[in-house]
Design a protein around this motif. Structure first.
Motif, PDB file in Angstrom:
ATOM      1  N   ILE A 105       0.945  -1.287  -0.185  1.00  0.00           N
ATOM      2  CA  ILE A 105      -0.036   0.066   0.022  1.00  0.00           C
ATOM      3  C   ILE A 105       0.800   1.250   0.161  1.00  0.00           C
ATOM      4  O   ILE A 105       0.628   2.195  -0.911  1.00  0.00           O
ATOM      5  N   GLN A 106       1.997   1.330   0.809  1.00  0.00           N
ATOM      6  CA  GLN A 106       2.901   2.262   0.762  1.00  0.00           C
ATOM      7  C   GLN A 106       3.508   2.400  -0.488  1.00  0.00           C
ATOM      8  O   GLN A 106       3.583   3.654  -0.798  1.00  0.00           O
TER       9      GLN A 106
ATOM     10  N   ARG B 153       1.021   3.812  -2.843  1.00  0.00           N
ATOM     11  CA  ARG B 153       0.734   5.411  -2.392  1.00  0.00           C
ATOM     12  C   ARG B 153       1.749   6.415  -2.938  1.00  0.00           C
ATOM     13  O   ARG B 153       1.688   7.162  -3.771  1.00  0.00           O
ATOM     14  N   LYS B 154       3.119   5.780  -2.719  1.00  0.00           N
ATOM     15  CA  LYS B 154       4.232   6.558  -3.389  1.00  0.00           C
ATOM     16  C   LYS B 154       4.097   6.884  -4.855  1.00  0.00           C
ATOM     17  O   LYS B 154       4.420   7.648  -5.425  1.00  0.00           O
TER      18      LYS B 154
ATOM     19  N   VAL C 272      -4.542  14.012  -0.453  1.00  0.00           N
ATOM     20  CA  VAL C 272      -2.997  13.419  -0.459  1.00  0.00           C
ATOM     21  C   VAL C 272      -1.935  14.377  -0.320  1.00  0.00           C
ATOM     22  O   VAL C 272      -1.102  14.248   0.530  1.00  0.00           O
TER      23      VAL C 272
ATOM     24  N   ASP D  85       0.432  14.995   2.951  1.00  0.00           N
ATOM     25  CA  ASP D  85       1.814  14.980   2.851  1.00  0.00           C
ATOM     26  C   ASP D  85       2.327  16.188   3.313  1.00  0.00           C
ATOM     27  O   ASP D  85       3.443  16.182   3.895  1.00  0.00           O
TER      28      ASP D  85
END
Length: 83
Positions: free
Chosen positions: A8-9, A12-13, A71, A75
């Motif tokens: 997931i990370q 997302r990145k 998002v 961030d």
């Protein structure tokens, strides 16, 4: 469980790095799906089917842009806390 979190990370990145590509892909999949759905409805004119597909894709694109803004905001907010 840790593998799912890292997947997931990494997803997302990738989305953060390729925002426009993500929004464009969502638009394309939205218009394709909407055209496919509308073509299964025989009681509509072709022009109405295309207009509905465009409207559905436009709504999906606006939702994707709003999600990208959230998002980006998240961030920037979490980036400041780490310093």
């Amino acid at each position: 469980m840790a593998d799912a979190k890292t997947q997931i990370q990494s997803l997302r990145k990738w989305v953060v790095e390729h925002k426009l590509r993500t929004v464009g892909s969502l638009w394309l999949s939205g218009i394709t799906g909407s055209i496919a759905y509308n073509w299964s409805r025989p009681n509509m004119k072709t022009s109405v089917k295309i207009i509905h597909a465009r409207l559905h894709a436009q709504a999906l694109t606006l939702a994707a842009l709003a999600g990208a803004a959230v998002v980006e905001y998240y961030d920037h907010k979490t980036e400041g806390k780490g310093r």
